[in-house]
Design a protein around this motif. Structure first.
Motif, short mmCIF file in Angstrom:
data_model
loop_
_atom_site.label_atom_id
_atom_site.label_comp_id
_atom_site.label_asym_id
_atom_site.label_seq_id
_atom_site.Cartn_x
_atom_site.Cartn_y
_atom_site.Cartn_z
N ASP A 46 1.00 -1.74 6.02
CA ASP A 46 0.13 -2.60 4.65
C ASP A 46 -0.23 -1.07 4.20
N ALA A 65 -2.25 6.36 -1.64
CA ALA A 65 -2.00 5.97 -3.15
C ALA A 65 -0.49 6.42 -3.45
N SER A 101 -0.19 -1.23 0.44
CA SER A 101 -1.42 -1.30 -0.20
C SER A 101 -3.02 -1.36 -0.33
N TYR A 102 -2.86 -1.31 0.75
CA TYR A 102 -4.28 -1.69 1.25
C TYR A 102 -6.08 -0.48 0.35
N ARG A 103 -6.42 -0.77 -0.27
CA ARG A 103 -7.62 0.29 -0.44
C ARG A 103 -8.74 -0.29 -0.07
N ASP A 148 1.96 5.40 0.02
CA ASP A 148 2.90 4.02 -0.73
C ASP A 148 3.87 4.72 -1.66
N GLU A 149 3.88 5.57 -2.32
CA GLU A 149 4.31 6.27 -3.25
C GLU A 149 5.74 6.72 -2.99
#
Length: 313
Positions: A170, A195, A172-174, A198-199
């Motif tokens: 995951d 981020a 997208s976790y922040r 993820d990109e």
């Protein structure tokens, strides 16, 4: 005339003066309070009164428990405390006492039973040092360490949750909760790294999709080529089977040629020459009634025509 010889003080007087000097020094440097054996306050020096914030008249004749926490003063341990002092036991420790208005004071003190000529204690003197400021600072540091430990534990837990999410895929976790102090930089760096990761993974997925599409096309082309190859192989097998069942075209042509040559070589098969007409001139040998007889050699050689084949079927 005044004599230069003064009488020397007696040993007892000198000892008494020394003791008085020592007590005066103690009174100046330490907080001192005296109690009856039952805990009643007899006296207290200015240093002790400054610690508890009372005047002497406010404490003289009152019991020691006025300086205690009520719950502690009512406990069996407090009763045992005075029992030990009445038995002549010396007690030293760090104590918490409460002065005027409930002000908290921390003192390092020793309770000393004073013995009379009969060897029995008749009062208790406490010598104390005020360590309230040092204790407050120590407690402040301890509290700061406790808070820092809690903050650190919270930061570690939040970061651990983020790492667990990343390990589970995951990206997208922040970290949403605020980190205090210098830990805020850690939160920002973590979120920025997630981020970027993820990109990067999104780009890799896109490239992987393109590669998969190309691989599918290659696989489809390979399957098509395989099918065509199988069809061609089947055609070749059919052709080979047909060739094994019938002679090759070259053999057929050779057989036909041989048959033609063989039929040409047989005399019965040769085409007959037309009879000469009466008007045609006769050859010289035909004009004679007895034509010339050829020799066996010439006859044999005449049988060998250049166009006659030498191989017979």
């Amino acid at each position: 005339m005044k004599s230069f010889f003064q009488p020397r003080p007696s040993p007892d007087a000198a000892e008494t003066a020394e003791l008085r000097s020592m007590m005066a020094a103690v009174q100046r440097s330490q907080a001192v309070i005296e109690f009856e054996l039952d805990g009643t306050i007899i006296s207290a020096n200015p240093n002790f009164l400054a610690v508890i914030g009372y005047e002497l008249a406010e404490v003289k004749g009152r019991h020691h428990r006025m300086l205690m926490d009520p719950a502690e003063a009512a406990s069996p341990a407090y009763t045992d405390f005075w029992r030990r002092l009445n038995a002549g036991e010396f007690i030293a420790d760090k104590f918490i006492r409460y002065g005027k208005g409930g002000a908290r004071a921390v003192i390092e003190a020793s309770y000393n039973p004073i013995f009379g000529a009969d060897g029995k204690p008749y009062k208790v003197v406490k010598f104390a040092t005020d360590v309230t400021a040092a204790e407050v600072e120590r407690e402040r540091r301890a509290e700061a360490d406790r808070v820092a430990a809690e903050v650190q534990a919270s930061v570690v837990q939040a970061t651990g949750r983020g790492l667990s999410a990343m390990a589970a895929g995951d990206l997208s976790y922040r970290i949403g909760e605020a980190f205090p102090g210098d830990y805020a930089i850690l939160r920002e760096d973590f979120n920025r790294a997630m981020a970027a990761l993820d990109e990067a993974v999104a780009v890799i997925r896109g490239n992987a999709g393109s590669m998969q599409s190309g691989a599918n096309e290659i696989s489809s082309a390979a399957e098509d080529l395989s099918r065509r190859t199988e069809r061609q192989a089947a055609g070749l097998e059919q052709t080979a089977a047909a060739l094994t069942r019938s002679p090759p075209p070259s053999a057929r042509r050779l057989r036909t040629l041989r048959l033609r040559m063989w039929s040409w070589a047989r005399p019965a098969a040769r085409p007959r020459l037309a009879a000469p007409s009466s008007s045609a001139p006769s050859p010289p040998w035909a004009r004679s009634r007895n034509p010339p007889i050829r020799s066996a050699r010439s006859s044999a050689s005449s049988m060998k025509s250049p166009s006659r084949p030498t191989f017979w079927p």
